[in-house]
Design a protein around this motif. Structure first.
Motif, mmCIF file in Angstrom:
data_model
loop_
_atom_site.group_PDB
_atom_site.id
_atom_site.type_symbol
_atom_site.label_atom_id
_atom_site.label_comp_id
_atom_site.label_asym_id
_atom_site.label_seq_id
_atom_site.Cartn_x
_atom_site.Cartn_y
_atom_site.Cartn_z
ATOM 1 N N ARG A 160 54.502 4.728 29.763
ATOM 2 C CA ARG A 160 53.550 5.502 30.556
ATOM 3 C C ARG A 160 52.925 6.628 29.743
ATOM 4 O O ARG A 160 52.228 7.489 30.291
ATOM 5 C CB ARG A 160 54.257 6.072 31.782
ATOM 6 C CG ARG A 160 54.745 4.998 32.755
ATOM 7 C CD ARG A 160 55.838 5.517 33.660
ATOM 8 N NE ARG A 160 56.184 4.573 34.723
ATOM 9 C CZ ARG A 160 56.991 3.537 34.588
ATOM 10 N NH1 ARG A 160 57.555 3.288 33.423
ATOM 11 N NH2 ARG A 160 57.246 2.734 35.602
ATOM 12 N N GLY A 161 53.171 6.614 28.437
ATOM 13 C CA GLY A 161 52.765 7.725 27.594
ATOM 14 C C GLY A 161 51.403 7.553 26.946
ATOM 15 O O GLY A 161 50.717 6.549 27.114
ATOM 16 N N PRO A 162 51.003 8.543 26.122
ATOM 17 C CA PRO A 162 49.670 8.551 25.522
ATOM 18 C C PRO A 162 49.548 7.757 24.237
ATOM 19 O O PRO A 162 48.435 7.551 23.736
ATOM 20 C CB PRO A 162 49.430 10.035 25.267
ATOM 21 C CG PRO A 162 50.803 10.570 24.984
ATOM 22 C CD PRO A 162 51.729 9.791 25.894
ATOM 23 N N GLY A 163 50.692 7.321 23.681
ATOM 24 C CA GLY A 163 50.608 6.548 22.436
ATOM 25 C C GLY A 163 49.853 7.297 21.356
ATOM 26 O O GLY A 163 50.021 8.511 21.188
ATOM 27 N N PHE A 164 48.980 6.578 20.638
ATOM 28 C CA PHE A 164 48.283 7.192 19.515
ATOM 29 C C PHE A 164 47.215 8.210 19.943
ATOM 30 O O PHE A 164 46.661 8.927 19.103
ATOM 31 C CB PHE A 164 47.663 6.125 18.595
ATOM 32 C CG PHE A 164 46.591 5.272 19.221
ATOM 33 C CD1 PHE A 164 45.327 5.780 19.503
ATOM 34 C CD2 PHE A 164 46.831 3.935 19.498
ATOM 35 C CE1 PHE A 164 44.339 4.993 20.051
ATOM 36 C CE2 PHE A 164 45.844 3.131 20.058
ATOM 37 C CZ PHE A 164 44.594 3.671 20.339
ATOM 38 N N LEU A 165 46.945 8.324 21.243
ATOM 39 C CA LEU A 165 45.975 9.320 21.690
ATOM 40 C C LEU A 165 46.522 10.737 21.588
ATOM 41 O O LEU A 165 45.762 11.704 21.554
ATOM 42 C CB LEU A 165 45.559 9.044 23.143
ATOM 43 C CG LEU A 165 44.710 7.793 23.381
ATOM 44 C CD1 LEU A 165 44.451 7.616 24.869
ATOM 45 C CD2 LEU A 165 43.396 7.853 22.611
ATOM 46 N N GLY A 166 47.845 10.888 21.559
ATOM 47 C CA GLY A 166 48.441 12.202 21.390
ATOM 48 C C GLY A 166 48.841 12.864 22.700
ATOM 49 O O GLY A 166 48.390 12.493 23.789
ATOM 50 N N HIS A 399 34.968 -0.433 25.109
ATOM 51 C CA HIS A 399 34.762 0.749 24.263
ATOM 52 C C HIS A 399 35.930 0.894 23.292
ATOM 53 O O HIS A 399 37.072 0.603 23.620
ATOM 54 C CB HIS A 399 34.653 1.998 25.131
ATOM 55 C CG HIS A 399 34.529 3.270 24.360
ATOM 56 N ND1 HIS A 399 33.377 3.644 23.705
ATOM 57 C CD2 HIS A 399 35.429 4.263 24.132
ATOM 58 C CE1 HIS A 399 33.568 4.809 23.115
ATOM 59 N NE2 HIS A 399 34.811 5.210 23.353
ATOM 60 N N GLU A 400 35.643 1.360 22.082
ATOM 61 C CA GLU A 400 36.691 1.447 21.060
ATOM 62 C C GLU A 400 37.256 2.858 20.939
ATOM 63 O O GLU A 400 36.516 3.837 20.805
ATOM 64 C CB GLU A 400 36.136 0.990 19.706
ATOM 65 C CG GLU A 400 35.841 -0.508 19.666
ATOM 66 C CD GLU A 400 35.335 -0.967 18.312
ATOM 67 O OE1 GLU A 400 34.912 -0.102 17.510
ATOM 68 O OE2 GLU A 400 35.362 -2.179 18.051
ATOM 69 N N LEU A 401 38.581 2.934 20.990
ATOM 70 C CA LEU A 401 39.302 4.149 20.653
ATOM 71 C C LEU A 401 39.592 4.112 19.158
ATOM 72 O O LEU A 401 39.331 3.110 18.494
ATOM 73 C CB LEU A 401 40.607 4.220 21.451
ATOM 74 C CG LEU A 401 40.479 4.080 22.972
ATOM 75 C CD1 LEU A 401 41.857 3.962 23.616
ATOM 76 C CD2 LEU A 401 39.709 5.246 23.559
ATOM 77 N N VAL A 402 40.155 5.174 18.623
ATOM 78 C CA VAL A 402 40.437 5.211 17.191
ATOM 79 C C VAL A 402 41.894 5.597 16.967
ATOM 80 O O VAL A 402 42.355 6.643 17.428
ATOM 81 C CB VAL A 402 39.511 6.203 16.457
ATOM 82 C CG1 VAL A 402 39.873 6.257 14.975
ATOM 83 C CG2 VAL A 402 38.054 5.808 16.624
ATOM 84 N N ASP A 403 42.623 4.719 16.289
ATOM 85 C CA ASP A 403 43.998 4.986 15.874
ATOM 86 C C ASP A 403 43.955 5.213 14.375
ATOM 87 O O ASP A 403 43.780 4.279 13.597
ATOM 88 C CB ASP A 403 44.889 3.798 16.221
ATOM 89 C CG ASP A 403 46.307 3.968 15.691
ATOM 90 O OD1 ASP A 403 46.703 5.120 15.447
ATOM 91 O OD2 ASP A 403 47.000 2.949 15.523
ATOM 92 N N ALA A 404 44.114 6.494 13.972
ATOM 93 C CA ALA A 404 43.860 6.879 12.575
ATOM 94 C C ALA A 404 42.404 6.509 12.289
ATOM 95 O O ALA A 404 41.497 7.037 12.894
ATOM 96 C CB ALA A 404 44.842 6.202 11.643
ATOM 97 N N SER A 405 42.167 5.572 11.396
ATOM 98 C CA SER A 405 40.782 5.166 11.125
ATOM 99 C C SER A 405 40.497 3.769 11.666
ATOM 100 O O SER A 405 39.435 3.207 11.412
ATOM 101 C CB SER A 405 40.521 5.196 9.610
ATOM 102 O OG SER A 405 41.418 4.319 8.944
ATOM 103 N N ARG A 406 41.425 3.219 12.434
ATOM 104 C CA ARG A 406 41.289 1.839 12.907
ATOM 105 C C ARG A 406 40.759 1.812 14.335
ATOM 106 O O ARG A 406 41.309 2.458 15.225
ATOM 107 C CB ARG A 406 42.659 1.144 12.858
ATOM 108 C CG ARG A 406 42.648 -0.325 13.268
ATOM 109 C CD ARG A 406 44.014 -0.928 13.011
ATOM 110 N NE ARG A 406 45.024 -0.396 13.898
ATOM 111 C CZ ARG A 406 45.443 -1.005 15.022
ATOM 112 N NH1 ARG A 406 44.926 -2.150 15.366
ATOM 113 N NH2 ARG A 406 46.381 -0.449 15.760
ATOM 114 N N PRO A 407 39.657 1.078 14.585
ATOM 115 C CA PRO A 407 39.151 0.968 15.956
ATOM 116 C C PRO A 407 40.040 0.084 16.815
ATOM 117 O O PRO A 407 40.480 -0.976 16.378
ATOM 118 C CB PRO A 407 37.765 0.345 15.766
ATOM 119 C CG PRO A 407 37.862 -0.432 14.490
ATOM 120 C CD PRO A 407 38.826 0.332 13.624
ATOM 121 N N VAL A 408 40.309 0.533 18.028
ATOM 122 C CA VAL A 408 41.135 -0.222 18.977
ATOM 123 C C VAL A 408 40.392 -0.266 20.311
ATOM 124 O O VAL A 408 40.242 0.762 20.968
ATOM 125 C CB VAL A 408 42.521 0.426 19.185
ATOM 126 C CG1 VAL A 408 43.345 -0.374 20.189
ATOM 127 C CG2 VAL A 408 43.264 0.534 17.862
#
Length: 422
Positions: A160-166, A399-408
């Motif tokens: 249920r957490g934010p993962g790579f979004l912080g 829509h793409e989120l960004v994990d470090a420099s990788r689009p997700v």
């Protein structure tokens, strides 16, 4: 292949490819919902015993007869039936769509399936994916800057957490509707003056945190918590402000959580997950192996009371079209009964529910076979279900989120259920 047929095929090929491109680039339907209440039925709700009833089975026959445990009843939508223990919801099915053909391909294990239904992706060794609540918080924020975007009424965990979004997009959680979030209620002896003095002492430490540091996310979350721990936000948890008749209609402790969820979205919270049956009323929750099946009807009746009241309450407040109710569970259950008269796990076909949110509801979507074991028409992957929630809230699911420099992408190829968008 004859020469003439080959030439005809070659000549039409460019148009065929254009057709494929046109189909894949079809506009994504977008809704106008402002909030989402996500009800979680941990353990695995049995679709044949709730929203996708089939012919009656018999766990006591020899051999056992596969099928539904309870008779079904008509609903307000002609041709759509539900379990007899859902009479109040049955009368409001014009506001509901039971998505009967949900599936996923992860293993039938609770933790892994729970994670998948919350994130829409399998567990990865090097990436922590955000939950649907965190994605909504990231994309939409709160509807009121004085309240959090994402709240959880239940127990927190990484699914249920934010993962790579912080941490900034994590949840504020509580398990006691009266007390509110842990640590947010100030003791009587902590006056506003003392709070102000403590914040002045903390401020120099906060200012030392570099903006680009990972710790900055936690520092931002800390500031948010301090801001919310005041009487204005905490007033939402005083359910005594509601009439006794309404509180009684909501019923159990779970119902009071649903009432609290309505109050919180009314104050501007964007996404709330509400866990059902934290106290394991029937001993096993929705994980109805063996004798857990015997009191499953208590859970269904509890859900019926609270869900039907929530729909009616939102409608009374003019909020039903603005609020999407989604009911999720990690998987369904097979029509066959196990040795103890209960049921095992089934991820290949199960039901999840949508209500309100301005969608074009139809009572039920998708068709399963005579036992709800196989999908016959309109399969809906778990990413598709997520995409439908996002689209209803005006979020582009591709829509793409960004994990470090990788689009997700927000969803793993999910497509909204077009039939639900008018």
């Amino acid at each position: 292949m004859k020469r003439r047929h080959f030439l005809q095929t070659a000549a039409l090929a460019p148009f065929a490819s254009m057709g494929v491109r046109a189909a894949t680039s079809a506009p994504i339907p977008m809704g106008k919902a402002e909030h989402c209440i996500f009800i979680w039925l941990g353990g695995g709700m049995c679709q044949t015993d709730t929203f996708d009833p089939k012919a009656l089975g018999d766990p006591k026959a020899n051999p056992k007869k596969a099928g539904s445990a309870y008779p079904s009843i008509e609903t307000s939508v002609p041709g759509v039936r539900v379990c007899k223990h859902l009479p109040k919801t049955a009368r409001q099915m014009e506001h509901v769509t039971a998505v009967r053909t949900v599936f996923h391909n992860v293993i039938n294990e609770h933790a892994i399936a729970t994670n998948f239904v919350h994130t829409g992706r399998p567990v990865s060794g090097n990436t922590s994916y955000p939950s649907i609540g965190s994605i909504v918080a990231h994309q939409r924020g709160s509807a009121n800057p004085k309240v959090p975007a994402y709240m959880l009424i239940g127990y927190p965990n990484p699914s249920r957490g934010p993962g790579f979004l912080g941490a900034k997009y994590g949840n504020i959680y509580l398990s006691d509707t009266k007390a509110g979030p842990a640590g947010f209620t100030r003791p009587d002896y902590v006056t506003s003056q003392r709070v102000s003095a403590r914040e002045k002492l903390l401020k120099p430490l906060q200012e030392r945190v570099a903006k680009e540091a990972a710790l900055a996310d936690y520092e931002a979350a800390q500031r948010e918590a301090l801001r919310l721990a005041g009487p204005e936000f905490m007033r939402n948890f005083n359910l005594d402000e509601e009439s006794a008749d309404l509180r009684n209609a909501y019923g159990s402790e779970f119902g009071q959580r649903c009432l609290l969820a309505r109050r919180l979205i009314q104050d501007g919270v964007r996404f709330i997950e509400v866990s059902h049956n934290l106290g394991f009323v029937n001993g096993t929750g929705w994980d109805t192996h063996n004798d857990g099946q015997e009191n499953q009807h208590l859970l269904i009746k509890d859900l019926d009371d609270s869900l039907a009241t929530l729909i009616a309450d939102l409608k009374t407040h003019g909020m039903l079209d603005k609020t999407l109710i989604a009911i999720g569970t990690e998987f369904g259950r097979p029509p066959e009964f196990d040795g103890g008269g209960g049921r095992g796990h089934q991820c290949s076909t199960f039901s999840m529910i949508l209500a309100g949110g301005g969608l074009k509801h139809c009572g039920a979507y998708g068709v399963t076979d005579h036992l709800s074991k196989e999908i016959v028409e309109n399969p809906v992957s778990t990413p598709d279900f997520h995409a439908t929630i996002h689209a209803a809230l005006g979020i582009n699911p591709s829509h793409e989120l960004v994990d470090a420099s990788r689009p997700v992408p927000i969803t793993d190829g999910g497509k909204p259920i077009a039939a639900l968008f008018g």
